[in-house]
Design a protein around this motif. Sequence first.
Motif, short mmCIF file in Angstrom:
data_model
loop_
_atom_site.label_atom_id
_atom_site.label_comp_id
_atom_site.label_asym_id
_atom_site.label_seq_id
_atom_site.Cartn_x
_atom_site.Cartn_y
_atom_site.Cartn_z
N GLY A 285 0.94 -1.25 0.01
CA GLY A 285 -0.06 0.00 0.05
C GLY A 285 0.69 1.17 0.07
O GLY A 285 0.50 2.35 0.49
N LEU A 286 1.89 1.41 -0.70
CA LEU A 286 2.88 2.37 -0.67
C LEU A 286 2.98 3.26 -1.91
O LEU A 286 3.55 4.29 -2.03
N ALA A 287 2.08 2.85 -2.94
CA ALA A 287 2.06 3.77 -4.15
C ALA A 287 0.70 3.46 -4.82
O ALA A 287 0.08 2.52 -4.84
N TYR A 288 0.31 4.69 -5.53
CA TYR A 288 -0.93 4.53 -6.35
C TYR A 288 -0.54 4.07 -7.82
O TYR A 288 -1.15 3.18 -8.58
N ALA A 289 0.56 4.78 -8.35
CA ALA A 289 1.12 4.43 -9.51
C ALA A 289 2.62 3.82 -9.51
O ALA A 289 3.33 4.28 -9.05
N VAL A 290 2.85 2.62 -10.06
CA VAL A 290 3.71 1.91 -10.20
C VAL A 290 3.99 0.75 -11.26
O VAL A 290 3.18 0.10 -11.38
N TYR A 291 5.06 1.35 -12.32
CA TYR A 291 4.76 0.58 -13.56
C TYR A 291 6.29 0.81 -14.13
O TYR A 291 7.05 1.66 -13.92
N SER A 292 6.28 -0.30 -15.16
CA SER A 292 7.65 -0.05 -15.88
C SER A 292 7.39 0.01 -17.36
O SER A 292 6.17 -0.37 -17.95
N ASP A 293 8.30 0.45 -18.21
CA ASP A 293 8.02 0.71 -19.61
C ASP A 293 9.54 0.47 -20.46
O ASP A 293 10.47 0.45 -19.83
N VAL A 294 9.32 0.09 -21.77
CA VAL A 294 10.52 0.15 -22.50
C VAL A 294 10.47 0.83 -23.75
O VAL A 294 9.44 1.04 -24.33
N ASP A 295 11.65 1.41 -24.28
CA ASP A 295 11.73 2.02 -25.34
C ASP A 295 12.72 1.57 -26.40
O ASP A 295 13.91 1.20 -26.02
N PHE A 296 12.45 1.23 -27.70
CA PHE A 296 13.49 0.82 -28.68
C PHE A 296 13.79 1.83 -29.67
O PHE A 296 13.08 2.56 -30.17
N CYS A 297 15.13 2.27 -29.96
CA CYS A 297 15.49 3.02 -30.87
C CYS A 297 16.39 2.51 -32.00
O CYS A 297 16.50 1.18 -31.88
N ILE A 298 17.19 3.17 -33.11
CA ILE A 298 17.89 2.55 -34.00
C ILE A 298 18.85 1.61 -33.49
O ILE A 298 18.91 0.40 -33.95
N ASP A 299 19.69 2.22 -32.59
CA ASP A 299 20.83 1.31 -32.08
C ASP A 299 21.05 1.16 -30.61
O ASP A 299 22.15 0.85 -30.06
N GLY A 301 18.45 1.63 -26.78
CA GLY A 301 17.00 1.20 -26.00
C GLY A 301 17.00 1.92 -24.62
O GLY A 301 18.28 2.39 -24.07
N LEU A 302 15.92 1.82 -23.93
CA LEU A 302 15.96 2.46 -22.60
C LEU A 302 14.70 1.79 -21.84
O LEU A 302 13.66 1.14 -22.53
N TYR A 303 14.83 1.42 -20.86
CA TYR A 303 14.01 0.68 -20.00
C TYR A 303 13.84 1.73 -18.57
O TYR A 303 14.89 2.26 -18.18
N CYS A 304 12.78 1.76 -18.02
CA CYS A 304 12.28 2.78 -16.94
C CYS A 304 11.20 2.35 -15.99
O CYS A 304 10.07 1.99 -16.46
N ILE A 305 11.53 2.28 -14.80
CA ILE A 305 10.56 2.02 -13.87
C ILE A 305 10.12 3.33 -13.08
O ILE A 305 10.79 3.92 -12.41
N ASN A 306 8.73 3.43 -12.97
CA ASN A 306 8.25 4.59 -12.45
C ASN A 306 7.45 4.36 -11.26
O ASN A 306 6.52 3.28 -11.22
N ALA A 307 7.39 5.45 -10.51
CA ALA A 307 6.63 5.21 -8.97
C ALA A 307 6.50 6.57 -8.43
O ALA A 307 7.35 7.30 -8.65
N GLY A 308 5.31 6.97 -7.86
CA GLY A 308 5.09 8.03 -7.19
C GLY A 308 4.73 7.41 -5.62
O GLY A 308 3.96 6.57 -5.40
N ALA A 309 5.31 8.12 -4.64
CA ALA A 309 4.99 7.76 -3.13
C ALA A 309 5.22 9.04 -2.31
O ALA A 309 5.87 9.84 -2.57
N ASP A 310 4.76 8.78 -1.22
CA ASP A 310 4.88 9.71 0.02
C ASP A 310 6.56 9.86 0.31
O ASP A 310 7.29 8.61 0.31
N PRO A 311 7.14 11.06 0.65
CA PRO A 311 8.66 11.03 0.79
C PRO A 311 9.16 10.25 1.97
O PRO A 311 10.11 9.77 1.91
#
Length: 419
Positions: A285-299, A301-311
């Motif tokens: 019960g620590l976050a409302y939004a928590v997810y991961s995403d990936v992006d692919f480029c020509i040569d 790429g990137l992966y990122c995990i996002n989260a929002g929480a109380d300080p």
Amino acid sequence: MGYSTIYNKTVLPNGIRIITEYLPGVRSISLGVWIWSGTRFEQENQCGIAHFLEHMVFKGTKSRNSFQIAQSIESLGGYINAFTGKELNCYFVRTLDEHLPVAVDVLGDILMASVFDPIEIEKEKGVVIEEIHGLEDNPADLANEFFSSLVWDAHPLGRPILGTTSTVESFNQKSLYHHLQNRYHNNQIYIIAAGQVDHSELVDLVSRQYDFPVKNNGVSAISSSAENRNRIQIKTTDHAQVQMCLGGIGLPYHDSRKYAMYILNTALGGGMTSRLFQKIREEAGLAYAVYSDVDFCIDTGLYCINAGADPHDISRVLEMIQNECNLFISDPVSDQELRDTKSQLIGSLYLSLEGTTNVMNRLARMEMYGDNYITVEEIVSGLEKVTAKDIQSLAEFIFIPEKLILTAVGPITADDLSL
């Protein structure tokens, strides 16, 4: 599970590529003009020019003002828009099949006959600068902006798509025409359509109207292999939450491990059944939004995990995310989780193909990045072949602690988070 469509591709004598996918049972067509033009190809003092040009082509041509551009499509019940990415620009229309000639004409008009009125340029500078300010006021967007900058370091991919206030203020009619002439060439233009589309009709329409300058600069770009130096960036603000990004360099579009990456990303943070959602939101019960995403480029790429929480909780959330990443390395995914994740991805793929715009986007990226057509069945086969060992090996490759990047925006300081 079947997916029956008709694929066609024509390369015009001038080099423009026309690719269509006929979808039975629909009345609409999604038509896009795609160009190798985005942040990656910009000089530092021109950062944001691709995005600004995307705005300006809607401000008037030799035969239409901005209202008439929109009216030409909306009066027919259609939709016209555009977007700019790190490597691509796309201008698109969604309309009924009978209005394809109008769609082709309007998109061609804005891309080949825009006047870039200096008065309109000055007005649009204010609009885009407000767009930049809106991003800066959104802590989640800002954390992602910082994240890209750290991952790509000094490479153009790390620069903001919108540009900066100072670069936007410097744009003028000359710089817009220069960018148009430098990037919008026949051999970099892809006309992509999906839906109730007649390929021969589209070829005929485009052949009679579309002709851009010819240059042979292709899609060559600055190497993205530079190593990042800083690994953590914290911006202290007075928002209620801390918005955090954790991740690093991923895979390029052509990497054979791409299907394993899709499965790893989905299992980690791709929905309500993902590990991050279950552990951090449902169980702790620590976050409302928590997810991961990936992006692919020509040569690259990137992966990122996002989260929002109380300080007060953000440090614990970070620890839990890192723990879940490490579990992919230490413990192979179970047969059940692997089956469920594959089923989730395959089902989502088939559902997405019920929309002509989704099909157009898929078709464009296959053609532009791969210069080929990959059937849905081939994608499904690629996903089905991924093993637990493939995912474990990929996790070992990307979740290297020394290469993780962390950014956060909110009521914390640099002393509150560490890697």
